[in-house]
Design a protein around this motif. Structure first.
Motif, mmCIF file in Angstrom:
data_model
loop_
_atom_site.group_PDB
_atom_site.id
_atom_site.type_symbol
_atom_site.label_atom_id
_atom_site.label_comp_id
_atom_site.label_asym_id
_atom_site.label_seq_id
_atom_site.Cartn_x
_atom_site.Cartn_y
_atom_site.Cartn_z
ATOM 1 N N GLY A 185 2.599 3.273 -4.968
ATOM 2 C CA GLY A 185 2.443 4.083 -6.177
ATOM 3 C C GLY A 185 1.818 3.357 -7.349
ATOM 4 N N LYS A 186 1.293 2.174 -7.100
ATOM 5 C CA LYS A 186 0.712 1.379 -8.182
ATOM 6 C C LYS A 186 -0.465 2.088 -8.856
ATOM 7 C CE LYS A 186 -0.753 -1.662 -5.135
ATOM 8 N NZ LYS A 186 -0.417 -1.198 -3.787
ATOM 9 N N SER B 57 0.832 -1.196 0.000
ATOM 10 C CA SER B 57 0.000 0.000 0.000
ATOM 11 C C SER B 57 0.872 1.253 0.000
ATOM 12 C CB SER B 57 -0.893 -0.021 1.246
ATOM 13 O OG SER B 57 -1.745 1.082 1.221
ATOM 14 N N GLY B 58 0.545 2.167 -0.835
ATOM 15 C CA GLY B 58 1.276 3.429 -0.898
ATOM 16 C C GLY B 58 2.511 3.375 -1.772
ATOM 17 N N GLU C 282 -6.931 -3.312 -8.277
ATOM 18 C CA GLU C 282 -7.448 -4.129 -7.169
ATOM 19 C C GLU C 282 -8.845 -4.664 -7.505
ATOM 20 O OE1 GLU C 282 -5.627 -4.655 -4.436
ATOM 21 O OE2 GLU C 282 -4.392 -2.884 -4.060
ATOM 22 N N THR D 128 -1.263 5.191 -8.769
ATOM 23 C CA THR D 128 -0.821 6.413 -9.433
ATOM 24 C C THR D 128 -0.312 6.087 -10.832
ATOM 25 O OG1 THR D 128 -0.213 7.253 -7.262
ATOM 26 C CG2 THR D 128 0.643 8.437 -9.160
ATOM 27 N N LYS E 119 -11.592 7.286 -7.094
ATOM 28 C CA LYS E 119 -10.817 6.910 -5.902
ATOM 29 C C LYS E 119 -11.771 6.315 -4.888
ATOM 30 C CE LYS E 119 -6.540 9.346 -5.849
ATOM 31 N NZ LYS E 119 -5.806 10.545 -5.420
HETATM 32 N N1 LIG Z 1 -3.618 13.301 -4.617
HETATM 33 C C1 LIG Z 1 -2.556 12.981 -3.831
HETATM 34 N N2 LIG Z 1 -1.996 13.931 -3.077
HETATM 35 C C2 LIG Z 1 -0.952 13.633 -2.324
HETATM 36 N N3 LIG Z 1 -0.408 12.431 -2.253
HETATM 37 C C3 LIG Z 1 -0.930 11.445 -2.951
HETATM 38 C C4 LIG Z 1 -2.048 11.671 -3.798
HETATM 39 N N4 LIG Z 1 -2.365 10.511 -4.416
HETATM 40 C C5 LIG Z 1 -1.474 9.602 -3.963
HETATM 41 N N5 LIG Z 1 -0.623 10.171 -3.101
HETATM 42 C C6 LIG Z 1 0.485 9.494 -2.445
HETATM 43 O O1 LIG Z 1 1.206 8.809 -3.420
HETATM 44 C C7 LIG Z 1 1.628 7.547 -2.933
HETATM 45 C C8 LIG Z 1 1.171 6.465 -3.849
HETATM 46 O O2 LIG Z 1 -0.223 6.362 -3.831
HETATM 47 P P1 LIG Z 1 -1.040 5.247 -4.604
HETATM 48 O O3 LIG Z 1 -2.479 5.524 -4.469
HETATM 49 O O4 LIG Z 1 -0.483 5.177 -5.957
HETATM 50 O O5 LIG Z 1 -0.646 3.945 -3.797
HETATM 51 P P2 LIG Z 1 -1.102 2.454 -4.076
HETATM 52 O O6 LIG Z 1 0.142 1.738 -4.396
HETATM 53 O O7 LIG Z 1 -2.165 2.412 -5.030
HETATM 54 O O8 LIG Z 1 -1.607 2.011 -2.660
HETATM 55 P P3 LIG Z 1 -2.902 1.101 -2.285
HETATM 56 O O9 LIG Z 1 -2.484 -0.306 -2.484
HETATM 57 O O10 LIG Z 1 -3.105 1.411 -0.861
HETATM 58 O O11 LIG Z 1 -3.983 1.545 -3.142
HETATM 59 C C9 LIG Z 1 1.056 7.452 -1.540
HETATM 60 O O12 LIG Z 1 2.061 7.747 -0.613
HETATM 61 C C10 LIG Z 1 -0.009 8.480 -1.477
HETATM 62 O O13 LIG Z 1 -0.091 9.030 -0.176
#
Ligand SMILES: Nc1ncnc2c1ncn2[C@@H]1O[C@H](COP(=O)(O)OP(=O)(O)OP(=O)(O)O)[C@@H](O)[C@H]1O
Ligand SMILES: [Mg+2]
Lengths: 302, 487
Positions: free
Chosen positions: A56-57, A53-54, A180, A59, B485
């Motif tokens: 960046g996937k 989690s977090g 997911e 993103t 989201k």
């Molecule tokens: N709009 C935003 N503003 C600030 N930070 C963000 C934003 N979107 C994502 N982040 C940050 O970017 C990083 C990556 O986020 P992301 O949603 O891509 O994670 P993820 O891998 O999809 O996690 P998960 O498995 O929990 O969904 C995280 O640290 C998150 O806090």
């Protein structure tokens, strides 16, 4: 198998990502959600972005879909710079080339299954009669032959996600994104859903991009990208150990709809792409693909 | 997206939130009805004035007089022009040649005489309407029996009579005098008014047939004359009052003037004096405020007034102005109408403003509903964007939904206003019209002409679309990413 991989590696990638960086600025703090990602995706490839989690996937996936702009780097899909496209152009680009499966299903609550599934076709300007026919066919393929008139609230999570899959695949997009897709589902349903998606993208020669933190789900992919803190730390060729849907499960999956279930059956499971083309169902989907492309090209007026 | 799909999406959304859509539509209904009713009252008032004024005289008629000056408001002096255009045959011809949009030009005046039938019955109503015989048809008269006066009758005493005239003869020896008997609609004449056997004559002598003739004096000789036609009854008057009150004789103006001279001579001979009757004949000097008017080129003012009948009500003001520019004075029912409408302009603009405010409130309500609906549907809109809905289609859906609110509200509003209008008219029938200074019996206070229906519908739709514009643009600006989201 090894030969096929080699052959594919030589081809032009359909998605090409170079030096992709995304920085979120929160007050004084800078969050590097992505930090220099390089990634190529081939046609018909199933890839998985695996990470905690977090990492960046999401993103990364959103950026490929053009929903977010990168801070640095480039994303090229079918030779076009997605990161430079206007909103208007992106809408058409997504309509033509992309399908989406969401963790939260994201069905429109006031539309029934058929209408939800036919939505992408409606956006592409397909006539009602035709798109309803296609949606019904798609829902049957997904084992929802008896749930066509149901609204999302009248269905279980697994059923909703099948509607979501039907919607993602109905317009036969070249690329399907799934963030997911099974995040809200139990293990049994997860397997059903994953197998269905893999099967469908194989049948249609589509590229599937799955985001997950679950290694068991990653096992369905051809290539697994391990992402840690916004970087790809390793790439794993998974073709040898790929989790293929065993025969039994497909039967279960389509139990809802016996005729289609038996039709949809066995031959595809082994999935040599060339062979699959001869199956009657394959032809049907191919026809859907062709049909839906006529309005697609028409709707590119700008 | 196909247009039909955009409409069906918009309609689905409109029907989805029934209570809220209904309330918004109600706002538009009230706004539309308010505008329609307020305007209809304004239109009704104008129509009422028009009816009232045209009952005084045709709106297309302009009466022309010589311009004899006016009071200077600052000095309080009466200022007379050095020279005035007279009303004579030259002027009449000039009007006919030079004026545009004119149907008929005729000098007019009033004559008067007792009328004698078969030398034993009299009609004492006596009013003779004078005109140019050749212009009678163009002036809009219509004969029910016989014919109108025409070129042949110029300079003669041939006459046409109103439908009532044959009903007003009485036998001096056996009957009481009749004053204004009115025939019923299409009532049969008591005798054939055009029969060769019937002899008509005119005289100014009050005692004719009535008193013993003073044989010591020169004989009274009545002027024999021929009737050529009877006019139709005035339908509007028949409808409103059950009768037509016209009891006039119509005669060529020059024919009458000649007869007048003969009658006067005869009369004077009988009385042996020059001025016993005291009727002055047209063409004599013209005094205003004790000053003699000088007419151009030493011409004489032959006619009292000249009537100009315009082809269309819309041209009356222009023709009137031209006549004033030519150096004449005019008066028309249109002047009174303008004055009345001017007086109620303020009232009518307040009515309009009330309607406009109601409409404005309705517009805000539409915009509010659409914005609320966008807040509610943020997620949905985002999803649609992600799965490839074009921005213009999203915009289209919202605009169409707003337009639907406008059209439905507008249509129901127009229907509703017919009800209100009927109610207003019912209430106004009991004296409401007089409150606005309208005394015409058959006018309605609220009149909704067809163009108002269409205009209201178009306006409501336009207001819907315009109020939907901002929300629609807003919808396209929503971030698709936010929407998908996970919540
Ligand atoms: N709009 C935003 N503003 C600030 N930070 C963000 C934003 N979107 C994502 N982040 C940050 O970017 C990083 C990556 O986020 P992301 O949603 O891509 O994670 P993820 O891998 O999809 O996690 P998960 O498995 O929990 O969904 C995280 O640290 C998150 O806090
Ligand atoms: Mg994520």
């Amino acid at each position: 198998m090894a030969e096929t991989v080699a052959a594919q590696a030589k081809k032009e990638p359909i998605i090409s990502i170079k030096g992709l960086t995304k920085v979120f600025t929160l007050g004084k703090e800078k969050v590097y959600a992505l930090n220099g990602i390089d990634l190529d995706v081939q046609e018909n490839e199933i890839i998985c972005l695996l990470g905690t989690s977090g990492s960046g996937k999401s993103t990364l996936l959103n950026m490929m879909a053009g929903l977010e702009k990168p801070t640095k780097g480039s994303i090229t899909i079918f030779g076009e710079r997605v990161d430079k496209m206007s909103e208007r152009k992106l809408a058409i680009f997504r309509q033509k080339n992309m399908g989406f499966v969401f963790q939260a299903y994201n069905l429109l609550p006031n539309l029934n299954a058929i209408d939800n599934v036919s939505l992408p076709l409606a956006f592409a300007g397909v006539k009602k009669r035709i798109r309803v026919k296609k949606a019904k066919k798609m829902l049957k393929l997904c084992g929802l032959g008896k749930r066509m008139k149901h609204k999302p609230t009248q269905m279980s999570g697994g059923q909703q996600q099948r509607v979501g899959i039907a919607r993602a695949f109905v317009a036969t997009p070249k690329i399907v994104f799934a963030d997911e897709p099974t995040g809200n589902l139990d293990t049994h349903t997860t397997i059903e859903i994953m197998e269905m998606m893999v099967r469908m993208s194989r049948e249609n020669h589509q590229t599937l991009i799955i985001v997950t933190h679950d290694t068991e789900i990653a096992a369905y992919a051809d290539t697994i990208y391990h992402i840690i803190d916004g970087r790809i730390c390793s790439v794993e060729d998974n073709r040898e150990h790929q989790a293929l849907p065993p025969e039994g499960h497909i039967g279960d999956l389509a139990a809802d709809e016996p005729e289609v279930g038996s039709e949809a059956g066995e031959p595809e499971l082994e999935m040599p792409a060339a062979e699959a083309e001869s199956s009657p169902q394959e032809e049907e989907i191919g026809r859907i693909l062709q049909n839906s492309q006529i309005p697609n090209t028409l709707s590119t007026e700008e | 997206m196909k247009t039909i799909d955009i409409f069906s999406f918009a309609l689905t959304n409109f029907l989805r939130r029934k209570a809220r859509s209904a309330l918004t539509v109600l706002g538009v209904i009230i706004g539309t009805a308010a505008v329609v009713i307020m305007l209809s009252i304004g239109i009704g008032m104008n129509k009422g004035f028009e009816d009232q004024v045209s009952s005084w005289g045709d709106l297309k008629t302009i009466r022309v007089y010589p311009y004899t000056g006016q009071f200077n408001e600052e000095t309080g002096e009466y200022e007379m022009p050095d020279e005035t255009e007279p009303l004579d045959d030259i002027t009449v011809q000039r009007f006919r040649d030079e004026l545009e949009h004119v149907k008929a030009v005729s000098p007019t005046d009033w004559g008067w005489s007792y009328m004698v039938k078969d030398n034993k019955e009299r009609n004492d109503a006596g009013s003779i309407s004078l005109l140019d015989a050749s212009a009678m048809a163009d002036m809009g008269y219509e004969a029910v029996y016989g014919r109108l006066l025409d070129e042949r009758d110029v300079g003669t005493t041939n006459f046409v009579m109103a439908y009532n005239v044959p009903f007003n003869f009485y036998n001096v020896r056996t009957e009481d005098p009749k004053y204004g008997e009115y025939a019923k609609a299409d009532e049969e004449f008591p005798f054939d008014p055009l029969s060769d056997k019937v002899k008509y004559a005119f005289t100014w002598y009050y005692g004719y047939l009535r008193q013993a003739v003073d044989t010591t004096k020169p004989r009274i000789v009545p002027e024999e004359a021929k009737c050529v036609g009877v006019l139709v009854q005035n339908e509007t008057n028949i409808k409103n009052y059950g009768y037509d009150n016209d009891c006039d004789i119509y005669m060529d103006i020059n024919g009458y003037y000649a007869m007048q001279e003969r009658l006067q001579k005869n009369q004077n001979k009988y009385y042996g004096t020059e001025n016993e009757v005291g009727i002055s004949i047209g063409g004599s000097s013209y005094y205003v405020n004790g000053q003699q008017v000088n007419f151009a080129d030493g011409r004489e003012n032959k006619y009292n007034s000249v009537i100009v009948i315009v082809d269309d009500v819309d041209h009356v003001r222009d023709v009137s102005k031209t006549l004033i520019d030519m150096g004449f004075e005019t008066s028309s029912a249109m002047d009174s109408l303008d004055r009345m409408q001017e007086q109620t302009k303020f009232l009518r603009s307040i009515l309009g403003a009330i309607g406009a405010v109601a409409f404005f409130v309705a517009a805000i309500s539409i915009a509010n509903t659409m914005v609320m609906s966008i807040y509610e549907r943020t997620r949905e809109i985002g999803i649609m964007k992600v799965i490839g809905c074009k921005l213009k289609d999203i915009r289209g859906m919202f605009l169409v939904e707003a337009a639907i609110i406008g059209i439905v509200g507008g249509a129901l509003g127009v229907a509703f206003s017919y009800g209100i209008s009927a109610l207003v008219n019912k209430l106004a029938a009991g004296g409401g019209m007089e409150a606005f200074g309208i005394y015409s019996s058959d006018s309605a206070l609220s009149i909704i002409p067809p163009w108002l229906d269409i205009a209201a519908l178009v306006l409501a739709t336009a207001v819907g679309v315009i109020s939907g514009l901002y929300p629609a643009i807003r919808a396209t600006r929503l971030s698709a990413l936010e929407a998908i989201k996970n919540e």
